[in-house]
Design a protein around this motif. Structure first.
Motif, PDB file in Angstrom:
ATOM      1  N   CYS A   1       0.842  -1.207   0.000  1.00 45.32           N
ATOM      2  CA  CYS A   1       0.000   0.000   0.000  1.00 45.32           C
ATOM      3  C   CYS A   1       0.870   1.247   0.000  1.00 45.32           C
ATOM      4  O   CYS A   1       0.592   2.215  -0.708  1.00 45.32           O
ATOM      5  CB  CYS A   1      -0.937   0.020   1.198  1.00 45.32           C
ATOM      6  SG  CYS A   1      -2.166  -1.301   1.215  1.00 45.32           S
TER       7      CYS A   1
ATOM      8  N   HIS B   1       0.925   4.540  -2.338  1.00 46.12           N
ATOM      9  CA  HIS B   1       0.282   5.652  -1.636  1.00 46.12           C
ATOM     10  C   HIS B   1       1.219   6.420  -0.710  1.00 46.12           C
ATOM     11  O   HIS B   1       0.811   7.434  -0.149  1.00 46.12           O
ATOM     12  CB  HIS B   1      -0.925   5.142  -0.840  1.00 46.12           C
ATOM     13  CG  HIS B   1      -2.047   4.674  -1.706  1.00 46.12           C
ATOM     14  ND1 HIS B   1      -2.926   5.543  -2.321  1.00 46.12           N
ATOM     15  CD2 HIS B   1      -2.437   3.425  -2.078  1.00 46.12           C
ATOM     16  CE1 HIS B   1      -3.817   4.859  -3.018  1.00 46.12           C
ATOM     17  NE2 HIS B   1      -3.528   3.571  -2.900  1.00 46.12           N
TER      18      HIS B   1
ATOM     19  N   GLY C   1       0.307   7.298   3.834  1.00 49.17           N
ATOM     20  CA  GLY C   1      -0.711   7.667   2.844  1.00 49.17           C
ATOM     21  C   GLY C   1      -0.446   8.986   2.158  1.00 49.17           C
ATOM     22  O   GLY C   1      -1.299   9.482   1.414  1.00 49.17           O
TER      23      GLY C   1
ATOM     24  N   LEU D   1      -4.077   9.325   0.860  1.00 52.26           N
ATOM     25  CA  LEU D   1      -4.988   8.730   1.831  1.00 52.26           C
ATOM     26  C   LEU D   1      -4.991   9.500   3.139  1.00 52.26           C
ATOM     27  O   LEU D   1      -5.939   9.384   3.922  1.00 52.26           O
ATOM     28  CB  LEU D   1      -4.596   7.273   2.103  1.00 52.26           C
ATOM     29  CG  LEU D   1      -4.565   6.340   0.892  1.00 52.26           C
ATOM     30  CD1 LEU D   1      -4.197   4.927   1.334  1.00 52.26           C
ATOM     31  CD2 LEU D   1      -5.886   6.340   0.146  1.00 52.26           C
TER      32      LEU D   1
ATOM     33  N   LEU E   1      -8.042  11.614   4.000  1.00 49.93           N
ATOM     34  CA  LEU E   1      -9.330  10.936   4.043  1.00 49.93           C
ATOM     35  C   LEU E   1      -9.586  10.389   5.445  1.00 49.93           C
ATOM     36  O   LEU E   1      -8.651  10.156   6.208  1.00 49.93           O
ATOM     37  CB  LEU E   1      -9.368   9.781   3.029  1.00 49.93           C
ATOM     38  CG  LEU E   1      -9.107  10.148   1.570  1.00 49.93           C
ATOM     39  CD1 LEU E   1      -9.110   8.877   0.709  1.00 49.93           C
ATOM     40  CD2 LEU E   1     -10.133  11.139   1.062  1.00 49.93           C
TER      41      LEU E   1
ATOM     42  N   SER F   1     -10.967   7.423   8.124  1.00 55.36           N
ATOM     43  CA  SER F   1     -10.918   5.959   8.167  1.00 55.36           C
ATOM     44  C   SER F   1     -12.147   5.354   7.507  1.00 55.36           C
ATOM     45  O   SER F   1     -12.056   4.379   6.750  1.00 55.36           O
ATOM     46  CB  SER F   1     -10.817   5.487   9.626  1.00 55.36           C
ATOM     47  OG  SER F   1      -9.623   5.923  10.222  1.00 55.36           O
TER      48      SER F   1
ATOM     49  N   GLU G   1     -14.015   6.612   5.166  1.00 58.16           N
ATOM     50  CA  GLU G   1     -13.981   6.791   3.709  1.00 58.16           C
ATOM     51  C   GLU G   1     -13.054   5.763   3.062  1.00 58.16           C
ATOM     52  O   GLU G   1     -13.363   5.219   1.991  1.00 58.16           O
ATOM     53  CB  GLU G   1     -13.528   8.209   3.370  1.00 58.16           C
ATOM     54  CG  GLU G   1     -14.596   9.256   3.667  1.00 58.16           C
ATOM     55  CD  GLU G   1     -14.055  10.672   3.647  1.00 58.16           C
ATOM     56  OE1 GLU G   1     -14.874  11.609   3.673  1.00 58.16           O
ATOM     57  OE2 GLU G   1     -12.810  10.855   3.602  1.00 58.16           O
ATOM     58  N   ILE G   2     -11.935   5.478   3.693  1.00 57.15           N
ATOM     59  CA  ILE G   2     -11.013   4.476   3.143  1.00 57.15           C
ATOM     60  C   ILE G   2     -11.638   3.086   3.190  1.00 57.15           C
ATOM     61  O   ILE G   2     -11.567   2.323   2.219  1.00 57.15           O
ATOM     62  CB  ILE G   2      -9.683   4.503   3.918  1.00 57.15           C
ATOM     63  CG1 ILE G   2      -8.959   5.821   3.646  1.00 57.15           C
ATOM     64  CG2 ILE G   2      -8.810   3.315   3.534  1.00 57.15           C
ATOM     65  CD1 ILE G   2      -7.705   6.019   4.479  1.00 57.15           C
TER      66      ILE G   2
ATOM     67  N   GLY H   1      -7.995   1.036   7.107  1.00 58.99           N
ATOM     68  CA  GLY H   1      -8.708   2.280   7.365  1.00 58.99           C
ATOM     69  C   GLY H   1      -8.150   2.995   8.584  1.00 58.99           C
ATOM     70  O   GLY H   1      -7.939   4.216   8.571  1.00 58.99           O
TER      71      GLY H   1
ATOM     72  N   GLY I   1      -6.237   6.362   7.624  1.00 60.06           N
ATOM     73  CA  GLY I   1      -7.217   7.421   7.754  1.00 60.06           C
ATOM     74  C   GLY I   1      -7.278   8.004   9.145  1.00 60.06           C
ATOM     75  O   GLY I   1      -6.508   7.663  10.036  1.00 60.06           O
TER      76      GLY I   1
END
Length: 345
Positions: free
Chosen positions: A176, A180, A184, A194, A197, A199, A201-202, A235, A239
């Motif tokens: 990841c 990203h 993130g 990320l 954003l 948690s 939303e992820i 998440g 996030g």
């Protein structure tokens, strides 16, 4: 003439009978250990090459930014995860399992040499029957495919050291951060941040990818190896519990700001849901401010062209984006990407 026609009809009948006998009694050995009958492999390979050359798009379809480092890096990371098992990477030999396939998948360093980018695009998008080469999982996401093609084109002059610089040994869940970024905070213009954003939303996005409600040939490959617990963990890792803060900048005469803050008769103001300066009581949507220009533009085109889905506001986004021109999309991408967004982490 009648005699000749009768002879041709008889030969055709014999051919059909012979074919039915081979199929019906299993006379053709389908074992991967056995090669094709003499000539069959050559005929199939020639058919493949001519089919690609006939159906590949024209040169005008090749993106101007095909050599962009961010494109190549993104394509390399996806290839490492989804394709290297069969075709390997520069400096690494194919696995014994890959070499046992029939037909044998060529090493990527050899496979790319005969093809132009437009040909490779068609092969990656469509796949090849009877070879184990699949088509791209998400219809309409050509921009993802071009990133893979950008990497494949770069492979033509790539050394093992170049390959390691692109991907190293980053595979699996830890991959990841390869796309990203740490925490993130992506610096790749084709990959979303990320860290801005929440948690929730992820988790929602990953769940939509997993369920097929949000198509993406790259992300669907990633989530296929995740379960619900993995998604929840990611998440929490990338996030935040609360939406990051961002204030609306002073007014300007930029067309992107005008469209984003005021909207039109057909396009509601983007900031009403996405912020910054989100209106009180409006349905919250993922932050856009601070995302990269390329990523924003790509996503808006997907919404406009009906190729993006997912989330409770999907229909509203489709209706809004349908009225956007290419110029509108470029202006919105320019403005939102120019804004500073406070990280959620």
């Amino acid at each position: 003439m009648r005699t000749a026609l009768k002879l041709l009809a008889a030969l055709a009948a014999l051919g059909l009978l012979a074919g039915a006998t081979v199929v019906g009694f299993g006379l053709y050995n389908t074992s991967a250990r056995q090669g094709h009958w003499p000539g069959v492999g050559a005929v199939m390979h020639t058919t493949f090459k001519q089919s690609v050359r006939l159906r590949a798009p024209g040169e005008e379809a090749v993106p101007d930014d095909l050599a962009a480092p961010d494109r190549i890096a993104l394509g390399a990371l996806h290839y490492q995860s989804a394709c290297a098992f069969c075709h390997a990477v520069p400096g690494i030999p194919r696995s014994a399992t890959a070499l046992s396939l029939n037909p044998q998948p060529p090493h990527i360093s050899e496979a790319v040499q005969a093809w132009e980018p437009r040909h490779m695009f068609w092969i990656v998008r469509e796949g090849v029957k009877m070879t184990g080469m699949p088509g791209w999982p998400a219809d309409g996401h050509d921009d993802e495919i071009w990133s893979v093609v950008a990497y494949l084109e770069a492979v033509k002059g790539m050394t093992p050291e170049d390959q390691r610089a692109l991907t190293g040994a980053r595979l699996g869940r830890s991959g990841c951060t390869a796309c990203h970024g740490e925490g993130g905070r992506s610096t790749n213009s084709f990959v979303p941040r990320l860290d801005i954003l929440t948690s929730d939303e992820i988790v929602a996005a990953l769940s939509h990818y997993s369920a097929g409600r949000r198509p993406s040939g790259m992300m669907q490959e990633v989530v296929s190896r995740l379960d619900d617990e993995d998604i929840a963990d990611l998440g929490r890792e990338f996030g935040a519990a609360e939406r990051p803060s961002a204030s609306l900048p002073p007014g300007s005469d930029e067309p992107g700001m005008e469209l984003a803050t005021r909207g039109t008769a057909s396009v509601p103001a983007c900031i009403a849901c996405h912020g910054p300066g989100r209106q009180s009581g409006a349905a919250p949507a993922p932050a856009i401010a601070g995302q990269s220009r390329d990523y924003i533009a790509i996503q808006l085109r997907l919404w406009r062209d009906g190729k993006r889905d997912g989330g409770p506001r999907a229909e509203l986004m489709r209706k809004s984006a349908r009225a956007l021109t290419d110029g509108d999309i470029e202006a919105l991408a320019d403005w939102f990407s120019s804004l500073d967004q406070v990280s959620a982490n």
